[in-house]
Scaffold this motif. Sequence first.
Motif, PDB file in Angstrom:
ATOM      1  N   ILE A   1     -11.724   6.072   1.726  1.00 36.47           N
ATOM      2  CA  ILE A   1     -11.915   5.845   0.292  1.00 36.47           C
ATOM      3  C   ILE A   1     -13.224   5.095   0.082  1.00 36.47           C
ATOM      4  O   ILE A   1     -13.549   4.175   0.839  1.00 36.47           O
ATOM      5  N   SER A   2     -13.955   5.465  -0.946  1.00 33.58           N
ATOM      6  CA  SER A   2     -15.157   4.702  -1.292  1.00 33.58           C
ATOM      7  C   SER A   2     -14.763   3.251  -1.569  1.00 33.58           C
ATOM      8  O   SER A   2     -13.777   3.005  -2.274  1.00 33.58           O
ATOM      9  N   PRO A   3     -15.504   2.282  -1.022  1.00 30.78           N
ATOM     10  CA  PRO A   3     -15.113   0.869  -1.172  1.00 30.78           C
ATOM     11  C   PRO A   3     -14.834   0.439  -2.600  1.00 30.78           C
ATOM     12  O   PRO A   3     -13.913  -0.337  -2.848  1.00 30.78           O
ATOM     13  N   SER A   4     -15.604   0.958  -3.560  1.00 32.05           N
ATOM     14  CA  SER A   4     -15.417   0.544  -4.954  1.00 32.05           C
ATOM     15  C   SER A   4     -14.088   1.029  -5.535  1.00 32.05           C
ATOM     16  O   SER A   4     -13.633   0.511  -6.554  1.00 32.05           O
ATOM     17  N   LEU A   5     -13.457   2.021  -4.913  1.00 32.98           N
ATOM     18  CA  LEU A   5     -12.196   2.573  -5.415  1.00 32.98           C
ATOM     19  C   LEU A   5     -10.975   1.959  -4.746  1.00 32.98           C
ATOM     20  O   LEU A   5      -9.844   2.173  -5.207  1.00 32.98           O
ATOM     21  N   ARG A   6     -11.161   1.258  -3.659  1.00 31.12           N
ATOM     22  CA  ARG A   6     -10.011   0.786  -2.882  1.00 31.12           C
ATOM     23  C   ARG A   6      -9.077  -0.106  -3.706  1.00 31.12           C
ATOM     24  O   ARG A   6      -7.859  -0.036  -3.559  1.00 31.12           O
ATOM     25  N   TYR A   7      -9.645  -0.959  -4.530  1.00 32.94           N
ATOM     26  CA  TYR A   7      -8.829  -1.880  -5.322  1.00 32.94           C
ATOM     27  C   TYR A   7      -7.768  -1.130  -6.119  1.00 32.94           C
ATOM     28  O   TYR A   7      -6.619  -1.586  -6.244  1.00 32.94           O
ATOM     29  N   GLU A   8      -8.121   0.043  -6.635  1.00 32.45           N
ATOM     30  CA  GLU A   8      -7.178   0.826  -7.444  1.00 32.45           C
ATOM     31  C   GLU A   8      -6.308   1.740  -6.578  1.00 32.45           C
ATOM     32  O   GLU A   8      -5.083   1.779  -6.734  1.00 32.45           O
ATOM     33  N   VAL A   9      -6.922   2.457  -5.634  1.00 30.82           N
ATOM     34  CA  VAL A   9      -6.200   3.497  -4.889  1.00 30.82           C
ATOM     35  C   VAL A   9      -5.196   2.893  -3.908  1.00 30.82           C
ATOM     36  O   VAL A   9      -4.124   3.470  -3.679  1.00 30.82           O
ATOM     37  N   TRP A  10      -5.519   1.761  -3.310  1.00 30.48           N
ATOM     38  CA  TRP A  10      -4.586   1.146  -2.361  1.00 30.48           C
ATOM     39  C   TRP A  10      -3.226   0.857  -3.008  1.00 30.48           C
ATOM     40  O   TRP A  10      -2.197   0.916  -2.351  1.00 30.48           O
ATOM     41  N   LYS A  11      -3.233   0.559  -4.302  1.00 34.29           N
ATOM     42  CA  LYS A  11      -1.971   0.250  -4.982  1.00 34.29           C
ATOM     43  C   LYS A  11      -1.046   1.465  -5.027  1.00 34.29           C
ATOM     44  O   LYS A  11       0.179   1.314  -5.024  1.00 34.29           O
ATOM     45  N   PHE A  12      -1.631   2.657  -5.054  1.00 36.61           N
ATOM     46  CA  PHE A  12      -0.832   3.874  -4.999  1.00 36.61           C
ATOM     47  C   PHE A  12      -0.365   4.144  -3.567  1.00 36.61           C
ATOM     48  O   PHE A  12       0.795   4.480  -3.348  1.00 36.61           O
ATOM     49  N   LEU A  13      -1.284   3.995  -2.616  1.00 36.99           N
ATOM     50  CA  LEU A  13      -0.928   4.259  -1.223  1.00 36.99           C
ATOM     51  C   LEU A  13       0.164   3.314  -0.729  1.00 36.99           C
ATOM     52  O   LEU A  13       0.965   3.680   0.134  1.00 36.99           O
ATOM     53  N   LEU A  14       0.196   2.092  -1.262  1.00 41.56           N
ATOM     54  CA  LEU A  14       1.161   1.089  -0.820  1.00 41.56           C
ATOM     55  C   LEU A  14       2.347   0.957  -1.774  1.00 41.56           C
ATOM     56  O   LEU A  14       3.064  -0.052  -1.760  1.00 41.56           O
ATOM     57  N   ASN A  15       2.512   1.956  -2.614  1.00 40.50           N
ATOM     58  CA  ASN A  15       3.710   2.063  -3.477  1.00 40.50           C
ATOM     59  C   ASN A  15       3.874   0.915  -4.472  1.00 40.50           C
ATOM     60  O   ASN A  15       4.985   0.634  -4.915  1.00 40.50           O
ATOM     61  N   TYR A  16       2.788   0.259  -4.787  1.00 40.93           N
ATOM     62  CA  TYR A  16       2.821  -0.711  -5.883  1.00 40.93           C
ATOM     63  C   TYR A  16       2.897   0.071  -7.199  1.00 40.93           C
ATOM     64  O   TYR A  16       3.714  -0.236  -8.076  1.00 40.93           O
ATOM     65  N   TYR A  17       2.054   1.101  -7.332  1.00 38.31           N
ATOM     66  CA  TYR A  17       2.085   1.993  -8.488  1.00 38.31           C
ATOM     67  C   TYR A  17       2.621   3.358  -8.066  1.00 38.31           C
ATOM     68  O   TYR A  17       2.159   3.918  -7.060  1.00 38.31           O
ATOM     69  N   PRO A  18       3.557   3.942  -8.807  1.00 42.68           N
ATOM     70  CA  PRO A  18       3.974   5.322  -8.539  1.00 42.68           C
ATOM     71  C   PRO A  18       2.839   6.290  -8.870  1.00 42.68           C
ATOM     72  O   PRO A  18       2.074   6.071  -9.820  1.00 42.68           O
ATOM     73  N   TRP A  19       2.743   7.374  -8.105  1.00 39.03           N
ATOM     74  CA  TRP A  19       1.671   8.351  -8.327  1.00 39.03           C
ATOM     75  C   TRP A  19       1.798   9.011  -9.699  1.00 39.03           C
ATOM     76  O   TRP A  19       0.776   9.395 -10.299  1.00 39.03           O
ATOM     77  N   ASP A  20       3.016   9.140 -10.206  1.00 31.77           N
ATOM     78  CA  ASP A  20       3.197   9.822 -11.490  1.00 31.77           C
ATOM     79  C   ASP A  20       3.236   8.867 -12.674  1.00 31.77           C
ATOM     80  O   ASP A  20       3.607   9.259 -13.789  1.00 31.77           O
ATOM     81  N   SER A  21       2.859   7.608 -12.458  1.00 29.42           N
ATOM     82  CA  SER A  21       2.873   6.639 -13.563  1.00 29.42           C
ATOM     83  C   SER A  21       1.648   6.837 -14.454  1.00 29.42           C
ATOM     84  O   SER A  21       0.569   7.223 -13.997  1.00 29.42           O
ATOM     85  N   THR A  22       1.827   6.558 -15.746  1.00 26.14           N
ATOM     86  CA  THR A  22       0.701   6.606 -16.683  1.00 26.14           C
ATOM     87  C   THR A  22      -0.022   5.257 -16.675  1.00 26.14           C
ATOM     88  O   THR A  22       0.469   4.280 -16.103  1.00 26.14           O
ATOM     89  N   SER A  23      -1.155   5.233 -17.313  1.00 27.64           N
ATOM     90  CA  SER A  23      -1.913   3.970 -17.404  1.00 27.64           C
ATOM     91  C   SER A  23      -1.078   2.903 -18.102  1.00 27.64           C
ATOM     92  O   SER A  23      -1.095   1.728 -17.708  1.00 27.64           O
ATOM     93  N   ILE A  24      -0.344   3.293 -19.135  1.00 27.65           N
ATOM     94  CA  ILE A  24       0.514   2.339 -19.858  1.00 27.65           C
ATOM     95  C   ILE A  24       1.656   1.870 -18.959  1.00 27.65           C
ATOM     96  O   ILE A  24       2.009   0.686 -18.938  1.00 27.65           O
ATOM     97  N   ASP A  25       2.238   2.818 -18.214  1.00 27.92           N
ATOM     98  CA  ASP A  25       3.305   2.448 -17.275  1.00 27.92           C
ATOM     99  C   ASP A  25       2.831   1.370 -16.305  1.00 27.92           C
ATOM    100  O   ASP A  25       3.564   0.417 -16.006  1.00 27.92           O
ATOM    101  N   ARG A  26       1.615   1.522 -15.833  1.00 24.42           N
ATOM    102  CA  ARG A  26       1.100   0.592 -14.819  1.00 24.42           C
ATOM    103  C   ARG A  26       0.843  -0.793 -15.405  1.00 24.42           C
ATOM    104  O   ARG A  26       1.047  -1.810 -14.727  1.00 24.42           O
ATOM    105  N   LEU A  27       0.428  -0.848 -16.652  1.00 25.66           N
ATOM    106  CA  LEU A  27       0.237  -2.147 -17.296  1.00 25.66           C
ATOM    107  C   LEU A  27       1.579  -2.870 -17.445  1.00 25.66           C
ATOM    108  O   LEU A  27       1.680  -4.075 -17.180  1.00 25.66           O
ATOM    109  N   GLU A  28       2.595  -2.145 -17.843  1.00 20.94           N
ATOM    110  CA  GLU A  28       3.925  -2.741 -17.989  1.00 20.94           C
ATOM    111  C   GLU A  28       4.494  -3.153 -16.636  1.00 20.94           C
ATOM    112  O   GLU A  28       5.120  -4.213 -16.508  1.00 20.94           O
TER     113      GLU A  28
END
Length: 616
Positions: free
Chosen positions: A276-303
């Motif tokens: 992953i490009s270093p600048s994207l890791r902060y966001e993408v790692w959360k999906f890879l590590l199941n913090y955020y579901p892949w099918d969640s919306t932006s609003i879902d993730r804020l909540e």
Amino acid sequence: MFEPTEQGKDLCIHTGVVLRGANTREDEVHSSGTLNIVEYSFGKCIEWKPIEVSVVSENQDQDPEWSLVDSHTRRTRTSSEGPDSLGRTRTVRILFSELKSFRIHHSGQQLIFMQQDGTTYVAFFQLSNAESFVNSLKGFVKFFRSKRDRSLYIIEDEVSNVLNKSFAELDLFQENTSDYVWKFVRNLHDRPYETTMEAFSKLTDIWNVPQPSVSVSSGEEYEVIGVSNASVLLSPIPPCPRGAPLSQEQWDKYKDSMGRITNPEAVKEIIFRGGISPSLRYEVWKFLLNYYPWDSTSIDRLELKKKKTDEYFIMKLQWRSMTPNQENNFSSYRDRKSLIEKDVNRTDRTHAYYSGDNNPHLAQLYDILMTYVMYNFDLGYVQGMSDLLSPILCLMDNEVDAFWCFVGFMDKVSTNFEMDQVGMKTQLSQIHHLLSVTEPQLANYLDRHDSGNMFFCFRWLLVLFKREFNAVDIMKLWEVLWTDLPCKNFHLLLCAAILDTEKAVLMENQYGFTEILKHINDLSQHIELPWTLSKAEGIYLQLISVAPHLTNNIRTIIGLEPINRSPEPCDMDISNGSIISPTNGESSSHQSESDGNVKFGDNEVSFERGLNLSYT
């Protein structure tokens, strides 16, 4: 090494050489010096003498060539290297009689010396190259190039010299005598009948003795292995080029208008291929590590983040509000707290993010680990967990985000830290199974040298190679592994790939358990990640190509469904880590010599030696 009282005679001198021992600390100075061949009354030796001392700058740490010199495994300093009590750098001497082999590495800029006892020194040539020193060495010591690893050179001992002379006097062989003798010696143990017949067939014309006809595979193109009572041809490891990291453009392409990731599998494929490009890791790692579901919306993730933040601080308050009397009456909690305090104060302290006194990031590291104890008290805290959290906190730079990503990481590797160690022993057994198919010669060699238990891989597995790669490479490696491609056990194939690379060094140096453990630990910071990932994927494709003939053990490791067949020899009983006999189903703490599986037994002392998680 003792200090000679006499003045040695310099036979040749090479200037501009930096020498690092495997037990030199990262924060010690680098010295430039001369690498000489010196003659004393007690024999000739390789001698490195310092000329000037220069501290490595931050810029040097970022330079790939300097990072190779700066890499090592931390261990106790010996009297023959490192600064003395006055801060002066010592001379290092390697007697020819103690030299086992050497390897040219990193495009000829590195020369790695390996001694009989497994001690390793790395010489980095600033003004010339390793080839020039090797050419000088030819005039003083006899060595030959390994046929398994063309960068490795083996020092001939007295036995080989006698064999060479004896065979040369017979004048039986058209090929190079030394090459033939060493081929004979190396093959004799693994293929006694075929090797002996092959050698004696050379004498047929002289003695006129008819010999049995034996067909021996050259092994140059394909290797014949025995699997499920059938012969299988393993084709050469195919090339598997690496790709470019996931870019912002690609990431945005896979998001819909609501912020959902529309094709997670395609994203994971890109990440597996190039990270992953270093600048994207902060966001993408959360999906890879199941913090955020892949099918969640932006609003879902804020909540979700708001909910997870509240949950984190509730758990944090639980241990912070514990009274002294509660702690005194809660020995398990008290022990875990004490261990966390010790580990946090020595985790990655040379990294800029955690360096210095009263570093606030160390306090965050401590708080997250203590909160994880409250989150998962059954597991609690085990040494090594701080290693896994450290890069995550460094990247996230946020206590809550780091905690929930760490939770996701621990969900993947928690069996590594269980007290019964069944998860670790199972994985070690699986590595041995892999080698038995992909590198049967190496597997047999390890069995004969008290290393078939694979304990020397323990640290690799426990902290998922954290100690083996630098901070940049470990982030890339982890995100590749988190994709679970091409199978969930890809990290085991990575182990097999590293051992495949080191096969010649281990076998041709005739290393035993102690030397193997030492050599594997000395690989820390010297493993080339892209090449190793490519080879591991190639091994996977090798196995997939013969999938119908693989045992269920191997099929399970590489993510294939088992085939209904009779029970296989010595399948491991995962419930207690013992070996199940195929004849009566009884559990045995030891295996037979012929079943080719891992022997664990009660050898927990070796198991702990393989751990080697010391911080200093």
